[in-house]
Scaffold this motif. Sequence first.
Motif, PDB file in Angstrom:
ATOM      1  N   ASP A  85      26.909   3.025  38.139  1.00  0.00           N
ATOM      2  CA  ASP A  85      27.756   3.065  37.613  1.00  0.00           C
ATOM      3  C   ASP A  85      28.902   1.804  37.927  1.00  0.00           C
ATOM      4  O   ASP A  85      28.483   0.845  38.485  1.00  0.00           O
ATOM      5  N   THR A  86      29.733   1.919  37.344  1.00  0.00           N
ATOM      6  CA  THR A  86      30.923   0.975  36.607  1.00  0.00           C
ATOM      7  C   THR A  86      31.568   0.610  38.155  1.00  0.00           C
ATOM      8  O   THR A  86      32.020  -0.375  38.620  1.00  0.00           O
ATOM      9  N   LYS A  87      31.374   1.857  39.074  1.00  0.00           N
ATOM     10  CA  LYS A  87      32.690   1.403  40.198  1.00  0.00           C
ATOM     11  C   LYS A  87      31.722   0.822  40.785  1.00  0.00           C
ATOM     12  O   LYS A  87      31.944   1.588  42.632  1.00  0.00           O
ATOM     13  N   GLY A  88      30.306   0.949  40.737  1.00  0.00           N
ATOM     14  CA  GLY A  88      28.626   0.088  42.381  1.00  0.00           C
ATOM     15  C   GLY A  88      28.376   1.307  42.712  1.00  0.00           C
ATOM     16  O   GLY A  88      28.284   1.529  43.472  1.00  0.00           O
ATOM     17  N   ARG A  89      29.213   3.056  41.969  1.00  0.00           N
ATOM     18  CA  ARG A  89      27.702   4.050  43.028  1.00  0.00           C
ATOM     19  C   ARG A  89      26.669   4.085  42.075  1.00  0.00           C
ATOM     20  O   ARG A  89      26.329   3.905  40.584  1.00  0.00           O
ATOM     21  N   PRO A  90      25.789   4.294  42.932  1.00  0.00           N
ATOM     22  CA  PRO A  90      23.872   4.258  42.622  1.00  0.00           C
ATOM     23  C   PRO A  90      23.406   5.496  41.719  1.00  0.00           C
ATOM     24  O   PRO A  90      25.217   6.518  42.371  1.00  0.00           O
ATOM     25  N   ILE A  91      23.117   5.737  40.512  1.00  0.00           N
ATOM     26  CA  ILE A  91      22.998   6.589  39.290  1.00  0.00           C
ATOM     27  C   ILE A  91      21.936   7.264  39.868  1.00  0.00           C
ATOM     28  O   ILE A  91      21.274   6.755  39.980  1.00  0.00           O
ATOM     29  N   PRO A  92      21.621   8.544  40.225  1.00  0.00           N
ATOM     30  CA  PRO A  92      20.606   9.641  40.189  1.00  0.00           C
ATOM     31  C   PRO A  92      19.378   8.998  39.201  1.00  0.00           C
ATOM     32  O   PRO A  92      19.987   9.555  38.373  1.00  0.00           O
ATOM     33  N   GLY A  93      18.108   9.193  39.167  1.00  0.00           N
ATOM     34  CA  GLY A  93      17.565   8.852  38.381  1.00  0.00           C
ATOM     35  C   GLY A  93      17.102   9.683  37.618  1.00  0.00           C
ATOM     36  O   GLY A  93      17.068  10.617  38.177  1.00  0.00           O
ATOM     37  N   GLN A  94      16.698   9.325  36.544  1.00  0.00           N
ATOM     38  CA  GLN A  94      16.528  10.668  35.300  1.00  0.00           C
ATOM     39  C   GLN A  94      15.054  10.299  35.292  1.00  0.00           C
ATOM     40  O   GLN A  94      14.922  11.049  34.099  1.00  0.00           O
ATOM     41  N   GLY A  95      14.601   9.870  35.656  1.00  0.00           N
ATOM     42  CA  GLY A  95      12.889   9.646  35.306  1.00  0.00           C
ATOM     43  C   GLY A  95      11.954  10.267  35.279  1.00  0.00           C
ATOM     44  O   GLY A  95      10.786  10.229  35.574  1.00  0.00           O
ATOM     45  N   TYR A  96      12.264  11.326  36.011  1.00  0.00           N
ATOM     46  CA  TYR A  96      11.698  12.265  36.776  1.00  0.00           C
ATOM     47  C   TYR A  96      11.552  13.944  36.302  1.00  0.00           C
ATOM     48  O   TYR A  96      12.958  13.873  35.375  1.00  0.00           O
ATOM     49  N   ASP A  97      10.592  14.620  36.433  1.00  0.00           N
ATOM     50  CA  ASP A  97      10.346  15.533  35.446  1.00  0.00           C
ATOM     51  C   ASP A  97       9.188  16.683  36.192  1.00  0.00           C
ATOM     52  O   ASP A  97       8.992  15.699  36.785  1.00  0.00           O
ATOM     53  N   GLU A  98       8.855  18.240  35.697  1.00  0.00           N
ATOM     54  CA  GLU A  98       8.229  18.349  36.246  1.00  0.00           C
ATOM     55  C   GLU A  98       7.035  18.391  35.814  1.00  0.00           C
ATOM     56  O   GLU A  98       6.290  18.554  36.711  1.00  0.00           O
ATOM     57  N   HIS A  99       6.637  17.587  34.574  1.00  0.00           N
ATOM     58  CA  HIS A  99       5.947  16.934  34.636  1.00  0.00           C
ATOM     59  C   HIS A  99       4.840  16.270  35.443  1.00  0.00           C
ATOM     60  O   HIS A  99       4.110  16.510  35.576  1.00  0.00           O
ATOM     61  N   ALA A 100       6.034  15.605  35.516  1.00  0.00           N
ATOM     62  CA  ALA A 100       5.628  14.144  36.309  1.00  0.00           C
ATOM     63  C   ALA A 100       5.149  14.919  38.064  1.00  0.00           C
ATOM     64  O   ALA A 100       4.408  14.629  38.341  1.00  0.00           O
ATOM     65  N   ALA A 101       5.933  15.261  37.933  1.00  0.00           N
ATOM     66  CA  ALA A 101       6.138  16.212  39.593  1.00  0.00           C
ATOM     67  C   ALA A 101       4.613  16.897  39.443  1.00  0.00           C
ATOM     68  O   ALA A 101       3.564  17.017  40.444  1.00  0.00           O
ATOM     69  N   ALA A 102       4.088  17.676  38.771  1.00  0.00           N
ATOM     70  CA  ALA A 102       3.186  18.391  38.539  1.00  0.00           C
ATOM     71  C   ALA A 102       1.312  17.920  38.639  1.00  0.00           C
ATOM     72  O   ALA A 102      -0.231  17.879  39.450  1.00  0.00           O
ATOM     73  N   VAL A 103       1.267  16.453  37.857  1.00  0.00           N
ATOM     74  CA  VAL A 103       0.345  15.557  38.157  1.00  0.00           C
ATOM     75  C   VAL A 103       0.364  14.914  39.542  1.00  0.00           C
ATOM     76  O   VAL A 103      -0.840  14.545  39.947  1.00  0.00           O
ATOM     77  N   THR A 104       1.501  14.909  40.268  1.00  0.00           N
ATOM     78  CA  THR A 104       1.190  14.011  41.153  1.00  0.00           C
ATOM     79  C   THR A 104       0.169  15.177  42.282  1.00  0.00           C
ATOM     80  O   THR A 104      -0.095  14.796  43.246  1.00  0.00           O
ATOM     81  N   LEU A 105       0.951  16.417  41.933  1.00  0.00           N
ATOM     82  CA  LEU A 105       0.869  17.215  43.387  1.00  0.00           C
ATOM     83  C   LEU A 105      -0.634  17.551  42.664  1.00  0.00           C
ATOM     84  O   LEU A 105      -1.277  18.237  43.264  1.00  0.00           O
ATOM     85  N   THR A 106      -0.860  17.606  41.855  1.00  0.00           N
ATOM     86  CA  THR A 106      -2.583  17.928  40.629  1.00  0.00           C
ATOM     87  C   THR A 106      -3.634  16.748  41.729  1.00  0.00           C
ATOM     88  O   THR A 106      -4.386  16.971  42.509  1.00  0.00           O
ATOM     89  N   ALA A 107      -3.211  15.513  41.835  1.00  0.00           N
ATOM     90  CA  ALA A 107      -3.288  14.829  42.353  1.00  0.00           C
ATOM     91  C   ALA A 107      -3.935  14.427  44.211  1.00  0.00           C
ATOM     92  O   ALA A 107      -4.575  13.886  44.910  1.00  0.00           O
ATOM     93  N   ALA A 108      -2.828  15.541  44.764  1.00  0.00           N
ATOM     94  CA  ALA A 108      -2.604  15.476  46.065  1.00  0.00           C
ATOM     95  C   ALA A 108      -3.444  16.518  46.415  1.00  0.00           C
ATOM     96  O   ALA A 108      -4.713  16.470  47.300  1.00  0.00           O
ATOM     97  N   VAL A 109      -3.285  17.339  46.043  1.00  0.00           N
ATOM     98  CA  VAL A 109      -4.141  18.843  46.509  1.00  0.00           C
ATOM     99  C   VAL A 109      -5.685  18.116  45.906  1.00  0.00           C
ATOM    100  O   VAL A 109      -6.357  18.915  46.597  1.00  0.00           O
ATOM    101  N   LEU A 110      -5.786  17.838  45.135  1.00  0.00           N
ATOM    102  CA  LEU A 110      -7.601  17.908  44.968  1.00  0.00           C
ATOM    103  C   LEU A 110      -7.973  15.623  45.897  1.00  0.00           C
ATOM    104  O   LEU A 110      -9.299  16.231  46.349  1.00  0.00           O
ATOM    105  N   THR A 111      -6.875  15.191  45.834  1.00  0.00           N
ATOM    106  CA  THR A 111      -7.466  14.483  47.430  1.00  0.00           C
ATOM    107  C   THR A 111      -7.652  15.802  48.584  1.00  0.00           C
ATOM    108  O   THR A 111      -8.384  15.181  49.446  1.00  0.00           O
ATOM    109  N   GLY A 112      -6.790  16.014  48.663  1.00  0.00           N
ATOM    110  CA  GLY A 112      -6.637  16.745  50.005  1.00  0.00           C
ATOM    111  C   GLY A 112      -8.309  17.274  50.283  1.00  0.00           C
ATOM    112  O   GLY A 112      -8.317  18.228  51.640  1.00  0.00           O
ATOM    113  N   ALA A 113      -8.492  17.696  49.216  1.00  0.00           N
ATOM    114  CA  ALA A 113      -9.745  18.944  48.856  1.00  0.00           C
ATOM    115  C   ALA A 113     -10.903  17.819  48.967  1.00  0.00           C
ATOM    116  O   ALA A 113     -12.678  18.241  49.430  1.00  0.00           O
TER     117      ALA A 113
END
Length: 418
Positions: A85-113
Amino acid sequence: MLKALGIFQRATAEHLWRMLRPEDRHDRCTRDTLNALKETDMVRVERRLKSGHQLWVLTETGHKEAKGLLPRNVRISALCKQKYDTKGRPIPGQGYDEHAAAVTLTAAVLTGAGYGTPLSWQTEIAHKLPYGYTQYADLTMRAPDAGVPAMLLEVDRVNEPVDDLVDKLRRYNDWFELLAPKADPNKEMAARYEQLGSKVQQFRLWPHLYPASGREGYVPVAFVFTGKTAEQRESRMQRLEQAAHRYFAEEPYPGWDAGITAVDYHQAVPVVVTELDRITADPAGAAGKVWRRLGREEWQTLGEALDNPDGDRLYLTQWREAKRRREEREAAEREARRPVCTQCGAKFTDEHWQYLLGRGRSWGDRTDELCEPCRDEHFARLEAERAARRQAEEDAAREAAEAEERARKGRGLFGRRR
């Protein structure tokens, strides 16, 4: 760790743990590794999720390092840059959503199997269509060692119309039917008309880009459902099954009248469905009976769901059985037509029957109604009769000549009897 983050730019420690160290009982080792990488400025925490998990991403240094570690044919995710931000503080990323989490989790559980490794996965692979649309797959998986050379996955959080899912299948089907460059469309059409499913694929584009599955049909497509309630997910799967039937339905093989019930899957999209909740609840995870093939009722393992026991294998078995029955029926009918000797009642041999059929029937010749032995006996009798007649004629002629000679000798010089 950097490799996995390079493929899936945003991931939690739980996702990475399930993918890289599924044998561990918790994600502590993964968190310790991430913290160690954080100290070397390879990764950073993007934000904390509502679930309490931390979202980890690569820094610019880590991104360059991961790019060097990954094979050239593996696409690395775009760098998620830190914003301030203007004061040089990190802005939490907004690029993450639940769909991206589900996609990554799907790859994780399949790889684990046991379905591949982190390098077996690619995200957002483009399938360009000629009418200007590009269908992106959430995930593509390659796990040949697990019997799945390639599979396209769509992760759905039950937040879009079922018609959108059907449209995805339609576009995948359209892409699978694209001809390869320089392929002869007339030959492809002829093969399709003759119902030569395996030969049709020789003219298509997709076998040049994806490995052969070893099964009939196109590359499998999986829908992984998550979110909402179990009832809503079940309803969604049923509506998808009804609306998309034309894309995964098999075709009957010719020969139903011969008892062939096998079906042809060569021009169908194998579609399987599952739920993240179902996978994580099963002791065997994604390797358990947590997959259902659309068009079937039972839950199966992924290999069972993708298999086609009623396809080519059954067709070959039934075709051979139908051929055997047809040959037996034709043999019985032919046997019923086999001529019988009118003299002794014996059936004609194949050679004798074929000989008579080859030269044609001699009308008025009763020997055509006799078997070979009786015919030979008949001709032998006729020959004996002819020989006897010739002998009798010769004897009569000789006796007549002798009588004439005796008569001539009995007359004198002037023809007077002595």
